[in-house]
Write an enzyme that holds these catalytic residues in place. Structure first.
Site, PDB file in Angstrom:
ATOM      1  N   GLU A  73       0.704  -1.343   0.198  1.00 44.25           N
ATOM      2  CA  GLU A  73      -0.052   0.043  -0.043  1.00 44.25           C
ATOM      3  C   GLU A  73       0.705   1.174  -0.108  1.00 44.25           C
ATOM      4  O   GLU A  73       0.745   2.581   0.980  1.00 44.25           O
ATOM      5  CB  GLU A  73      -1.156  -0.129   1.607  1.00 44.25           C
ATOM      6  CG  GLU A  73      -2.010  -1.359   0.773  1.00 44.25           C
ATOM      7  CD  GLU A  73      -2.686  -1.046   1.938  1.00 44.25           C
ATOM      8  OE1 GLU A  73      -4.459  -1.556   1.432  1.00 44.25           O
ATOM      9  OE2 GLU A  73      -2.431  -0.876   3.211  1.00 44.25           O
ATOM     10  N   HIS A  92      -1.331   4.214   8.361  1.00 43.82           N
ATOM     11  CA  HIS A  92      -2.692   3.676   8.359  1.00 43.82           C
ATOM     12  C   HIS A  92      -3.464   2.374   9.121  1.00 43.82           C
ATOM     13  O   HIS A  92      -1.839   1.261   9.165  1.00 43.82           O
ATOM     14  CB  HIS A  92      -2.218   2.924   6.784  1.00 43.82           C
ATOM     15  CG  HIS A  92      -3.567   1.983   6.131  1.00 43.82           C
ATOM     16  ND1 HIS A  92      -5.187   1.741   6.269  1.00 43.82           N
ATOM     17  CD2 HIS A  92      -3.157   0.859   6.186  1.00 43.82           C
ATOM     18  CE1 HIS A  92      -6.314   0.965   6.224  1.00 43.82           C
ATOM     19  NE2 HIS A  92      -4.795   0.247   5.338  1.00 43.82           N
ATOM     20  N   HIS A  94      -6.137  -0.262  10.863  1.00 46.10           N
ATOM     21  CA  HIS A  94      -7.381  -1.038  11.139  1.00 46.10           C
ATOM     22  C   HIS A  94      -8.038  -0.932  11.994  1.00 46.10           C
ATOM     23  O   HIS A  94      -8.750  -1.886  13.340  1.00 46.10           O
ATOM     24  CB  HIS A  94      -7.251  -2.738  10.439  1.00 46.10           C
ATOM     25  CG  HIS A  94      -6.354  -2.447   8.724  1.00 46.10           C
ATOM     26  ND1 HIS A  94      -6.470  -4.095   8.974  1.00 46.10           N
ATOM     27  CD2 HIS A  94      -5.884  -2.034   8.407  1.00 46.10           C
ATOM     28  CE1 HIS A  94      -5.759  -4.391   7.102  1.00 46.10           C
ATOM     29  NE2 HIS A  94      -5.601  -2.290   6.915  1.00 46.10           N
ATOM     30  N   TYR A 119      -9.628  18.167  20.905  1.00 46.96           N
ATOM     31  CA  TYR A 119      -8.924  17.175  20.846  1.00 46.96           C
ATOM     32  C   TYR A 119      -8.473  16.530  19.135  1.00 46.96           C
ATOM     33  O   TYR A 119      -7.804  16.236  18.831  1.00 46.96           O
ATOM     34  CB  TYR A 119      -8.095  15.959  21.852  1.00 46.96           C
ATOM     35  CG  TYR A 119      -7.666  16.796  22.636  1.00 46.96           C
ATOM     36  CD1 TYR A 119      -6.474  17.532  23.306  1.00 46.96           C
ATOM     37  CD2 TYR A 119      -8.749  17.089  24.591  1.00 46.96           C
ATOM     38  CE1 TYR A 119      -6.409  18.260  24.081  1.00 46.96           C
ATOM     39  CE2 TYR A 119      -7.906  18.106  25.328  1.00 46.96           C
ATOM     40  CZ  TYR A 119      -7.217  18.729  25.434  1.00 46.96           C
ATOM     41  OH  TYR A 119      -6.539  18.988  26.239  1.00 46.96           O
ATOM     42  N   HIS A 160     -12.517  -0.741   5.398  1.00 54.35           N
ATOM     43  CA  HIS A 160     -11.304  -0.503   5.620  1.00 54.35           C
ATOM     44  C   HIS A 160     -10.322  -0.135   7.195  1.00 54.35           C
ATOM     45  O   HIS A 160     -10.149  -1.265   7.606  1.00 54.35           O
ATOM     46  CB  HIS A 160     -10.635  -0.422   3.921  1.00 54.35           C
ATOM     47  CG  HIS A 160      -8.968  -0.659   4.452  1.00 54.35           C
ATOM     48  ND1 HIS A 160      -8.391  -0.604   3.020  1.00 54.35           N
ATOM     49  CD2 HIS A 160      -8.555  -1.181   4.838  1.00 54.35           C
ATOM     50  CE1 HIS A 160      -7.511  -0.981   2.769  1.00 54.35           C
ATOM     51  NE2 HIS A 160      -7.166  -1.387   4.485  1.00 54.35           N
TER      52      HIS A 160
END
Length: 210
Positions: A73, A92, A94, A119, A160
């Site tokens: 990716e 990235h 999950h 925040y 995703h």
């Protein structure tokens, strides 16, 4: 920080994310900008068990020049770096709650999580769009991420998970953590008409903290 220091820090922060459940198995990838290119986690590697010496190194044109084979990716990281000069690192994950929000069909795809806390605004920014679904590893999503990243420091990939940029590696990791907590809070108060920060309050935060 020099390259060796960044290698060690990336492995340390990745292990912390893994230990606290922000990633599982070989899910997720992290990259950081260098003076002569980028470091990125290898393909099929676990964030909990990275060897700093084996991190993939890419040159300034994102060609693999050292270390293990890079994440499949790479393109989503490239999309952020090319869209944002201020992006020093990209994370990235999950992470469960952020991914859950990305699966909801009835949220505002242009900005699914409202500004519930200061925040979230300070770390993630004013907006965070959902990118339409593409299968994992499909480079066809790169233009969509690139376009969204011009105005956003983070996006959610539909079904995703999140992709988050920061000025530094630590900033990007902190923003990814804050995004997960904001998603958790949003899911907890969803349907209860929670009070969000006003546009003026959001503007004040961004003027003050950037």
């Amino acid at each position: 920080m020099n390259e060796q220091e960044l290698r060690l820090l990336l492995a340390e922060l990745a292990a912390s994310l893994f230990a606290r459940g922000y990633s599982v198995g070989s899910a997720g990838n992290i990259s950081v900008r260098l003076s002569d290119g980028y470091l990125i986690t290898p393909t099929n590697s676990s964030l909990g068990r990275l060897d700093p010496a084996r991190l993939a190194k890419l040159d300034a044109d994102f060609r693999h020049v050292g270390g293990d084979r890079p994440s499949k990716e790479v393109f989503m990281h490239r999309a952020f770096y090319q869209a944002r000069e201020d992006a020093g690192a990209v994370v990235h994950l999950h992470s469960t709650c952020a991914t859950a929000v990305s699966c909801l069909p009835d949220v505002d795809a242009s900005n699914p999580i409202p500004p519930l806390t200061p925040y979230f605004v300070m770390r993630v920014g004013r907006q965070m769009p959902i990118i339409p679904y593409y299968r994992p590893g499909d480079a066809a999503m790169e233009p969509a991420i690139n376009t969204a990243a011009r105005d956003a420091r983070a996006v959610l990939l539909a079904n995703h998970g999140p992709v988050v940029a920061g000025k530094t590696l630590t900033d990007a990791v902190c923003a990814a953590e804050e995004l997960e907590e904001a998603a958790k809070l949003f899911l907890m108060v969803r349907g209860q008409s929670p009070r969000s920060l006003s546009a003026a309050q959001v503007d004040d935060l961004l003027r003050t903290f950037g």
